[in-house]
Design a protein around this motif. Sequence first.
Motif, short mmCIF file in Angstrom:
data_model
loop_
_atom_site.label_atom_id
_atom_site.label_comp_id
_atom_site.label_asym_id
_atom_site.label_seq_id
_atom_site.Cartn_x
_atom_site.Cartn_y
_atom_site.Cartn_z
N SER A 12 -0.92 0.04 1.21
CA SER A 12 -2.18 -0.05 1.98
C SER A 12 -3.35 -0.42 1.07
O SER A 12 -4.27 -1.12 1.50
CB SER A 12 -2.46 1.24 2.74
N VAL A 13 -3.34 0.03 -0.18
CA VAL A 13 -4.39 -0.37 -1.12
C VAL A 13 -4.15 -1.81 -1.59
O VAL A 13 -5.08 -2.62 -1.64
CB VAL A 13 -4.43 0.58 -2.35
N PHE A 14 -2.89 -2.11 -1.88
CA PHE A 14 -2.57 -3.47 -2.37
C PHE A 14 -3.04 -4.54 -1.37
O PHE A 14 -3.43 -5.64 -1.76
CB PHE A 14 -1.06 -3.59 -2.61
N GLU A 15 -2.98 -4.20 -0.07
CA GLU A 15 -3.38 -5.19 0.95
C GLU A 15 -4.86 -5.56 0.84
O GLU A 15 -5.29 -6.59 1.35
CB GLU A 15 -3.09 -4.63 2.35
N LYS A 16 -5.64 -4.71 0.19
CA LYS A 16 -7.09 -4.95 0.10
C LYS A 16 -7.52 -5.34 -1.33
O LYS A 16 -8.68 -5.21 -1.70
CB LYS A 16 -7.85 -3.68 0.52
N SER A 25 6.90 -13.57 -3.90
CA SER A 25 7.31 -13.83 -2.52
C SER A 25 8.32 -12.78 -2.04
O SER A 25 8.27 -12.37 -0.89
CB SER A 25 7.89 -15.24 -2.38
N GLY A 26 9.16 -12.31 -2.94
CA GLY A 26 10.19 -11.33 -2.53
C GLY A 26 9.67 -9.91 -2.47
O GLY A 26 10.41 -8.99 -2.08
N SER A 27 8.41 -9.69 -2.87
CA SER A 27 7.90 -8.32 -2.92
C SER A 27 6.71 -8.10 -2.01
O SER A 27 6.03 -7.07 -2.11
CB SER A 27 7.49 -7.98 -4.37
N GLY A 28 6.44 -9.06 -1.13
CA GLY A 28 5.38 -8.86 -0.13
C GLY A 28 4.03 -9.45 -0.49
O GLY A 28 3.03 -9.16 0.18
N PHE A 29 3.99 -10.27 -1.53
CA PHE A 29 2.72 -10.94 -1.87
C PHE A 29 2.68 -12.29 -1.15
O PHE A 29 3.72 -12.84 -0.76
CB PHE A 29 2.63 -11.19 -3.38
N CYS A 30 1.48 -12.82 -1.00
CA CYS A 30 1.35 -14.17 -0.45
C CYS A 30 0.52 -15.03 -1.40
O CYS A 30 -0.39 -14.53 -2.06
CB CYS A 30 0.72 -14.14 0.94
N PHE A 31 0.88 -16.30 -1.48
CA PHE A 31 0.19 -17.22 -2.37
C PHE A 31 -1.07 -17.73 -1.68
O PHE A 31 -0.98 -18.31 -0.61
CB PHE A 31 1.09 -18.41 -2.72
N VAL A 32 -2.21 -17.53 -2.30
CA VAL A 32 -3.47 -17.98 -1.69
C VAL A 32 -3.90 -19.31 -2.29
O VAL A 32 -4.28 -20.24 -1.59
CB VAL A 32 -4.58 -16.92 -1.89
N ASP A 33 -3.83 -19.41 -3.61
CA ASP A 33 -4.23 -20.66 -4.27
C ASP A 33 -3.54 -20.73 -5.63
O ASP A 33 -3.06 -19.71 -6.15
CB ASP A 33 -5.76 -20.68 -4.46
N GLY A 90 -2.46 -12.53 -2.66
CA GLY A 90 -2.81 -11.32 -1.91
C GLY A 90 -1.52 -10.57 -1.63
O GLY A 90 -0.44 -10.98 -2.07
N TYR A 91 -1.64 -9.48 -0.90
CA TYR A 91 -0.44 -8.71 -0.55
C TYR A 91 -0.48 -8.43 0.94
O TYR A 91 -1.50 -7.96 1.46
CB TYR A 91 -0.42 -7.39 -1.35
N ASN A 92 0.63 -8.76 1.64
CA ASN A 92 0.67 -8.43 3.07
C ASN A 92 1.95 -7.69 3.43
O ASN A 92 2.21 -7.41 4.60
CB ASN A 92 0.50 -9.69 3.94
N GLY A 93 2.75 -7.39 2.44
CA GLY A 93 3.97 -6.61 2.68
C GLY A 93 5.12 -7.40 3.29
O GLY A 93 6.20 -6.85 3.50
#
Length: 231
Positions: A119-123, A142-150, A167-170
């Motif tokens: 929940s903290v990682f998402e922010k 990618s395999g751990s819930g992060f997303c590539f922003v740039d 970022g992180y979205n789980g």
Amino acid sequence: MQNLTVRLEMVFEQIKKAAGDKAGLRIIDVGSDHGYLAVRCLDEGIAGSVICTEIHDAPAKRSAQALEDAGYKANSDVFVTDGLTGVPLKVGDIVVIAGMGGLNIIDILTRALKDNGSSVFEKVTFVLQPQKSVELVRQYLSGSGFCFVDETVCCDRDIFYNCMRAGYNGVMSHITNEEACYGPVLLKKYNNGDMGVKDYFAHLNDIYKIRQRSNPIVKSALKERQKNDSK
Ligand SMILES: C[S@@+](CC[C@H](N)C(=O)[O-])C[C@H]1O[C@@H](n2cnc3c(N)ncnc32)[C@H](O)[C@@H]1O
């Protein structure tokens, strides 16, 4: 204003993009060494406060001295610690890990995710500039819930570097070997005709032609890239 190398200027640009129109954020520079990046973030008002972490005493002292010399003793903390150990993350933080090997970055993020929770990682925004094993960092993210922003590239004194913002979205996802080795964001930029990325890919292709002999991920990535590039 603190001057930075071309590589660190690229990292700083990603921090600026992560901050957007927000000022006074908390920026955590993991492996701060000389502390120049933290000073620059304060100089430009992007950071209201900085935390530098260092695994070794000598660079920690260098960072603390640079911050003090620049007049930022009151809004900075320097800790001798491994990665983010003992530094609880807060909503809105920007975490920077630059100039380190990819395996070290993966280890630091893995432990920080366990310590802080999703929940903290998402922010939190992550600015990552691995010196090697970039493909493993992308696979981990990618395999751990992060997303590539740039992702951006630069050439500093004849050496290419890349810097990712994540970022992180789980949501755990799978990337292809081509995406791992070339970067999902950079592949899009390449397809849109980005000249800097084209130069970077030409350089990567040369390196991968040699590395493919001992690395099956690189071998398959190179094959996929050649196929997709000829479409
Ligand atoms: C090559 S320097 C890069 C410094 C700066 N971040 C940059 O990009 O110019 C890497 C720094 O990270 C520190 N370091 C390496 N592993 C670390 C870890 N697990 N936790 C904190 N610092 C670490 C090293 O002591 C060194 O000062």
